[in-house]
Design a protein around this motif. Structure first.
Motif, PDB file in Angstrom:
ATOM      1  N   TRP A  97       5.784  42.612  38.439  1.00  0.00           N
ATOM      2  CA  TRP A  97       5.137  43.387  37.270  1.00  0.00           C
ATOM      3  C   TRP A  97       4.272  44.693  38.111  1.00  0.00           C
ATOM      4  CZ3 TRP A  97       0.326  44.875  36.113  1.00  0.00           C
ATOM      5  CH2 TRP A  97       0.067  45.266  34.643  1.00  0.00           C
ATOM      6  N   THR A  98       3.803  44.185  39.233  1.00  0.00           N
ATOM      7  CA  THR A  98       2.902  45.382  39.854  1.00  0.00           C
ATOM      8  C   THR A  98       3.642  46.421  40.407  1.00  0.00           C
ATOM      9  OG1 THR A  98       1.394  43.390  40.543  1.00  0.00           O
ATOM     10  CG2 THR A  98       1.372  45.571  41.636  1.00  0.00           C
ATOM     11  N   ARG A  99       4.847  46.137  40.999  1.00  0.00           N
ATOM     12  CA  ARG A  99       5.904  47.254  41.480  1.00  0.00           C
ATOM     13  C   ARG A  99       6.264  48.118  40.287  1.00  0.00           C
ATOM     14  NH1 ARG A  99       9.706  44.214  43.693  1.00  0.00           N
ATOM     15  NH2 ARG A  99      10.972  43.919  41.790  1.00  0.00           N
ATOM     16  N   TRP A 100       6.665  47.473  39.138  1.00  0.00           N
ATOM     17  CA  TRP A 100       7.071  48.250  37.805  1.00  0.00           C
ATOM     18  C   TRP A 100       5.716  49.109  37.294  1.00  0.00           C
ATOM     19  CZ3 TRP A 100      11.553  50.044  37.206  1.00  0.00           C
ATOM     20  CH2 TRP A 100      12.652  49.574  37.774  1.00  0.00           C
ATOM     21  N   ASN A 101       4.635  48.399  37.388  1.00  0.00           N
ATOM     22  CA  ASN A 101       3.541  48.976  36.655  1.00  0.00           C
ATOM     23  C   ASN A 101       3.191  50.238  37.630  1.00  0.00           C
ATOM     24  OD1 ASN A 101       1.497  48.972  34.777  1.00  0.00           O
ATOM     25  ND2 ASN A 101      -0.001  48.742  36.417  1.00  0.00           N
ATOM     26  N   LEU A 102       3.340  50.151  39.078  1.00  0.00           N
ATOM     27  CA  LEU A 102       3.334  51.542  39.983  1.00  0.00           C
ATOM     28  C   LEU A 102       4.101  52.425  39.518  1.00  0.00           C
ATOM     29  CD1 LEU A 102       1.718  52.494  42.656  1.00  0.00           C
ATOM     30  CD2 LEU A 102       3.479  51.391  43.812  1.00  0.00           C
ATOM     31  N   HIS A 103       5.259  52.297  39.194  1.00  0.00           N
ATOM     32  CA  HIS A 103       6.254  53.214  38.700  1.00  0.00           C
ATOM     33  C   HIS A 103       5.905  54.037  37.534  1.00  0.00           C
ATOM     34  CE1 HIS A 103       9.250  52.516  41.815  1.00  0.00           C
ATOM     35  NE2 HIS A 103       9.352  51.160  41.446  1.00  0.00           N
ATOM     36  N   ARG A 104       5.130  52.935  36.693  1.00  0.00           N
ATOM     37  CA  ARG A 104       4.628  53.550  35.319  1.00  0.00           C
ATOM     38  C   ARG A 104       3.674  54.492  35.773  1.00  0.00           C
ATOM     39  NH1 ARG A 104       3.490  49.086  30.855  1.00  0.00           N
ATOM     40  NH2 ARG A 104       1.670  49.015  32.289  1.00  0.00           N
ATOM     41  N   THR A 105       2.868  54.239  36.577  1.00  0.00           N
ATOM     42  CA  THR A 105       1.680  54.826  36.650  1.00  0.00           C
ATOM     43  C   THR A 105       1.883  56.240  37.341  1.00  0.00           C
ATOM     44  OG1 THR A 105       0.267  52.883  37.319  1.00  0.00           O
ATOM     45  CG2 THR A 105      -0.565  54.842  38.178  1.00  0.00           C
ATOM     46  N   TRP A 106       2.968  56.165  38.190  1.00  0.00           N
ATOM     47  CA  TRP A 106       3.250  57.528  38.971  1.00  0.00           C
ATOM     48  C   TRP A 106       3.867  58.385  37.962  1.00  0.00           C
ATOM     49  CZ3 TRP A 106       1.018  59.435  42.933  1.00  0.00           C
ATOM     50  CH2 TRP A 106       0.472  58.740  43.660  1.00  0.00           C
ATOM     51  N   LEU A 107       4.813  57.866  37.116  1.00  0.00           N
ATOM     52  CA  LEU A 107       5.615  58.621  35.997  1.00  0.00           C
ATOM     53  C   LEU A 107       4.577  59.341  34.976  1.00  0.00           C
ATOM     54  CD1 LEU A 107       8.494  56.336  35.208  1.00  0.00           C
ATOM     55  CD2 LEU A 107       8.795  58.702  36.419  1.00  0.00           C
ATOM     56  N   SER A 108       3.559  58.381  34.882  1.00  0.00           N
ATOM     57  CA  SER A 108       2.549  59.084  33.841  1.00  0.00           C
ATOM     58  C   SER A 108       1.646  60.128  34.328  1.00  0.00           C
ATOM     59  CB  SER A 108       1.495  57.905  33.497  1.00  0.00           C
ATOM     60  OG  SER A 108       2.282  57.004  32.484  1.00  0.00           O
ATOM     61  N   LEU A 109       1.234  59.852  35.758  1.00  0.00           N
ATOM     62  CA  LEU A 109       0.797  61.357  36.418  1.00  0.00           C
ATOM     63  C   LEU A 109       1.663  62.363  36.554  1.00  0.00           C
ATOM     64  CD1 LEU A 109      -1.725  61.907  37.836  1.00  0.00           C
ATOM     65  CD2 LEU A 109      -0.516  61.191  40.019  1.00  0.00           C
ATOM     66  N   ALA A 110       2.947  62.254  36.776  1.00  0.00           N
ATOM     67  CA  ALA A 110       3.923  63.314  36.935  1.00  0.00           C
ATOM     68  C   ALA A 110       4.003  63.979  35.676  1.00  0.00           C
ATOM     69  CB  ALA A 110       5.018  62.907  37.654  1.00  0.00           C
ATOM     70  N   SER A 111       3.807  63.186  34.329  1.00  0.00           N
ATOM     71  CA  SER A 111       4.064  63.656  33.057  1.00  0.00           C
ATOM     72  C   SER A 111       2.872  64.482  32.723  1.00  0.00           C
ATOM     73  CB  SER A 111       4.236  62.492  32.012  1.00  0.00           C
ATOM     74  OG  SER A 111       4.334  63.007  30.609  1.00  0.00           O
ATOM     75  N   LEU A 112       1.781  64.033  33.267  1.00  0.00           N
ATOM     76  CA  LEU A 112       0.536  64.900  32.868  1.00  0.00           C
ATOM     77  C   LEU A 112       0.523  66.159  33.628  1.00  0.00           C
ATOM     78  CD1 LEU A 112      -2.262  64.901  31.890  1.00  0.00           C
ATOM     79  CD2 LEU A 112      -3.234  63.785  33.799  1.00  0.00           C
ATOM     80  N   VAL A 113       1.199  66.198  34.864  1.00  0.00           N
ATOM     81  CA  VAL A 113       1.095  67.505  35.786  1.00  0.00           C
ATOM     82  C   VAL A 113       1.965  68.292  34.825  1.00  0.00           C
ATOM     83  CG1 VAL A 113       1.902  68.546  37.769  1.00  0.00           C
ATOM     84  CG2 VAL A 113       0.389  66.235  37.914  1.00  0.00           C
ATOM     85  N   ALA A 114       3.235  67.911  34.548  1.00  0.00           N
ATOM     86  CA  ALA A 114       4.262  68.724  33.777  1.00  0.00           C
ATOM     87  C   ALA A 114       3.494  69.393  32.364  1.00  0.00           C
ATOM     88  CB  ALA A 114       5.489  68.013  33.554  1.00  0.00           C
ATOM     89  N   LEU A 115       2.687  68.533  31.977  1.00  0.00           N
ATOM     90  CA  LEU A 115       2.244  68.975  30.468  1.00  0.00           C
ATOM     91  C   LEU A 115       1.423  69.922  30.545  1.00  0.00           C
ATOM     92  CD1 LEU A 115       2.660  68.299  27.450  1.00  0.00           C
ATOM     93  CD2 LEU A 115       0.977  66.626  27.681  1.00  0.00           C
TER      94      LEU A 115
END
Length: 108
Positions: free
Chosen positions: A79-97
């Motif tokens: 769960w922690t490993r996949w949550n870390l992926h979600r965190t980085w994807l969300s951050l990258a999405s914010l940067v792109a937006l």
């Protein structure tokens, strides 16, 4: 106010939103690429949430009471490993937006 899905605690139909081309074509196509990337990254975040994290949460809830420590240990690493992926994807999405917002001439 949108009604919430009681099991998932998210607005019903939250994954259904128009593609970014609809928004960027209204305000200039300079924002189309970064907004499209943000949309794709956010969609990936939601896919991980619904495909990995929520089923793991459900498994943990079913395993409560019988060997809670072993159930938690098996759950936590994945769960922690996949949550870390979600965190980085969300951050990258914010940067792109933010880049799309800036392309429209707004300050970030």
């Amino acid at each position: 106010m949108a009604s919430l899905d009681p099991v998932r605690c998210v607005p019903k139909g939250s994954a259904r939103f128009p593609p970014p081309a609809v928004y960027s074509s209204l305000n200039g196509l300079d924002s189309a690429l970064p907004v499209g990337i943000a949309w794709a990254l956010h969609t990936a975040t939601l896919a991980i949430t619904f495909a990995v994290n929520i089923p793991l949460n459900d498994q943990l809830a079913q395993g409560e009471g019988s060997g809670q420590a072993s159930a938690r240990k098996a759950f936590e690493q994945k769960w922690t490993r996949w949550n870390l992926h979600r965190t980085w994807l969300s951050l990258a999405s914010l940067v792109a937006l933010s880049a799309g917002w800036a392309a429209l001439g707004h300050s970030v």
